[in-house]
Design a protein around this motif. Structure first.
Motif, mmCIF file in Angstrom:
data_model
loop_
_atom_site.group_PDB
_atom_site.id
_atom_site.type_symbol
_atom_site.label_atom_id
_atom_site.label_comp_id
_atom_site.label_asym_id
_atom_site.label_seq_id
_atom_site.Cartn_x
_atom_site.Cartn_y
_atom_site.Cartn_z
ATOM 1 N N THR A 3 25.230 31.085 -20.367
ATOM 2 C CA THR A 3 23.852 31.050 -20.844
ATOM 3 C C THR A 3 23.697 30.055 -21.993
ATOM 4 O O THR A 3 22.655 29.414 -22.109
ATOM 5 C CB THR A 3 23.390 32.443 -21.296
ATOM 6 O OG1 THR A 3 24.252 32.925 -22.314
ATOM 7 C CG2 THR A 3 23.360 33.405 -20.131
ATOM 8 N N ALA A 4 24.722 29.917 -22.819
ATOM 9 C CA ALA A 4 24.663 28.954 -23.915
ATOM 10 C C ALA A 4 24.623 27.528 -23.378
ATOM 11 O O ALA A 4 23.879 26.687 -23.888
ATOM 12 C CB ALA A 4 25.853 29.137 -24.853
ATOM 13 N N ILE A 5 25.392 27.264 -22.340
ATOM 14 C CA ILE A 5 25.392 25.925 -21.743
ATOM 15 C C ILE A 5 24.041 25.631 -21.101
ATOM 16 O O ILE A 5 23.483 24.542 -21.267
ATOM 17 C CB ILE A 5 26.535 25.795 -20.721
ATOM 18 C CG1 ILE A 5 27.877 25.859 -21.453
ATOM 19 C CG2 ILE A 5 26.421 24.514 -19.912
ATOM 20 C CD1 ILE A 5 29.075 25.968 -20.540
ATOM 21 N N ILE A 6 23.508 26.591 -20.383
ATOM 22 C CA ILE A 6 22.196 26.409 -19.749
ATOM 23 C C ILE A 6 21.121 26.202 -20.814
ATOM 24 O O ILE A 6 20.245 25.346 -20.666
ATOM 25 C CB ILE A 6 21.865 27.606 -18.846
ATOM 26 C CG1 ILE A 6 22.807 27.624 -17.649
ATOM 27 C CG2 ILE A 6 20.416 27.575 -18.386
ATOM 28 C CD1 ILE A 6 22.747 28.886 -16.824
ATOM 29 N N PHE A 7 21.194 26.962 -21.895
ATOM 30 C CA PHE A 7 20.230 26.816 -22.986
ATOM 31 C C PHE A 7 20.336 25.434 -23.621
ATOM 32 O O PHE A 7 19.318 24.798 -23.907
ATOM 33 C CB PHE A 7 20.466 27.912 -24.025
ATOM 34 C CG PHE A 7 19.427 27.970 -25.096
ATOM 35 C CD1 PHE A 7 18.159 28.448 -24.831
ATOM 36 C CD2 PHE A 7 19.716 27.561 -26.388
ATOM 37 C CE1 PHE A 7 17.199 28.515 -25.817
ATOM 38 C CE2 PHE A 7 18.763 27.613 -27.385
ATOM 39 C CZ PHE A 7 17.499 28.097 -27.101
ATOM 40 N N GLY A 8 21.550 24.949 -23.837
ATOM 41 C CA GLY A 8 21.750 23.618 -24.408
ATOM 42 C C GLY A 8 21.203 22.516 -23.512
ATOM 43 O O GLY A 8 20.576 21.570 -23.984
ATOM 44 N N THR A 33 19.735 11.949 -30.290
ATOM 45 C CA THR A 33 19.121 13.091 -30.972
ATOM 46 C C THR A 33 18.930 14.270 -30.016
ATOM 47 O O THR A 33 19.066 15.416 -30.415
ATOM 48 C CB THR A 33 17.771 12.713 -31.603
ATOM 49 O OG1 THR A 33 16.904 12.180 -30.607
ATOM 50 C CG2 THR A 33 17.955 11.707 -32.721
ATOM 51 N N SER A 34 18.665 13.987 -28.759
ATOM 52 C CA SER A 34 18.534 15.054 -27.768
ATOM 53 C C SER A 34 19.863 15.754 -27.524
ATOM 54 O O SER A 34 19.910 16.980 -27.401
ATOM 55 C CB SER A 34 17.997 14.500 -26.458
ATOM 56 O OG SER A 34 16.725 13.943 -26.645
ATOM 57 N N VAL A 35 20.931 14.980 -27.463
ATOM 58 C CA VAL A 35 22.259 15.567 -27.275
ATOM 59 C C VAL A 35 22.626 16.434 -28.472
ATOM 60 O O VAL A 35 23.131 17.557 -28.315
ATOM 61 C CB VAL A 35 23.319 14.466 -27.040
ATOM 62 C CG1 VAL A 35 24.729 15.022 -27.156
ATOM 63 C CG2 VAL A 35 23.123 13.812 -25.692
ATOM 64 N N VAL A 39 23.367 20.423 -28.302
ATOM 65 C CA VAL A 39 24.648 21.000 -28.713
ATOM 66 C C VAL A 39 24.449 22.040 -29.811
ATOM 67 O O VAL A 39 25.029 23.132 -29.766
ATOM 68 C CB VAL A 39 25.623 19.891 -29.168
ATOM 69 C CG1 VAL A 39 26.839 20.474 -29.858
ATOM 70 C CG2 VAL A 39 26.032 19.035 -27.980
ATOM 71 N N VAL A 40 23.631 21.718 -30.797
ATOM 72 C CA VAL A 40 23.371 22.672 -31.887
ATOM 73 C C VAL A 40 22.709 23.934 -31.334
ATOM 74 O O VAL A 40 23.082 25.051 -31.700
ATOM 75 C CB VAL A 40 22.508 22.017 -32.989
ATOM 76 C CG1 VAL A 40 22.005 23.044 -33.980
ATOM 77 C CG2 VAL A 40 23.306 20.936 -33.700
ATOM 78 N N TRP A 45 23.105 29.618 -29.842
ATOM 79 C CA TRP A 45 22.883 30.609 -28.798
ATOM 80 C C TRP A 45 24.181 31.342 -28.485
ATOM 81 O O TRP A 45 24.184 32.563 -28.303
ATOM 82 C CB TRP A 45 22.343 29.940 -27.535
ATOM 83 C CG TRP A 45 21.929 30.925 -26.502
ATOM 84 C CD1 TRP A 45 22.695 31.422 -25.498
ATOM 85 C CD2 TRP A 45 20.669 31.575 -26.392
ATOM 86 N NE1 TRP A 45 21.981 32.318 -24.754
ATOM 87 C CE2 TRP A 45 20.719 32.427 -25.285
ATOM 88 C CE3 TRP A 45 19.484 31.488 -27.118
ATOM 89 C CZ2 TRP A 45 19.657 33.194 -24.886
ATOM 90 C CZ3 TRP A 45 18.417 32.258 -26.715
ATOM 91 C CH2 TRP A 45 18.510 33.100 -25.619
ATOM 92 N N TYR A 46 25.281 30.615 -28.417
ATOM 93 C CA TYR A 46 26.578 31.238 -28.160
ATOM 94 C C TYR A 46 26.939 32.209 -29.280
ATOM 95 O O TYR A 46 27.421 33.322 -29.012
ATOM 96 C CB TYR A 46 27.666 30.178 -28.024
ATOM 97 C CG TYR A 46 29.043 30.775 -27.836
ATOM 98 C CD1 TYR A 46 29.396 31.340 -26.618
ATOM 99 C CD2 TYR A 46 29.967 30.778 -28.861
ATOM 100 C CE1 TYR A 46 30.646 31.905 -26.433
ATOM 101 C CE2 TYR A 46 31.219 31.339 -28.688
ATOM 102 C CZ TYR A 46 31.555 31.894 -27.474
ATOM 103 O OH TYR A 46 32.794 32.462 -27.305
#
Length: 52
Positions: A3-8, A33-35, A39-40, A45-46
């Protein structure tokens, strides 16, 4: 973790879409800036998912 990866990825794509709509162009600074935002967002989220 998934879910953290999907959110990122969602944050990354959303940020790209908003910048393209606003400025009508895409450049390296926009992608970087999008990357960073993706990532942040994924890390936070994680952490929220892990500890709460």
């Amino acid at each position: 973790m998934n879910t953290a990866i999907i959110f990122g990825v969602a944050i990354f794509l959303g940020w790209i879409i908003l910048d393209v709509v606003k400025y009508r162009t895409i450049n390296a600074a926009t992608v970087v800036t999008s990357v960073i935002a993706g990532v942040v967002g994924a890390v936070f989220w994680y952490l929220l998912d892990r500890f709460f």
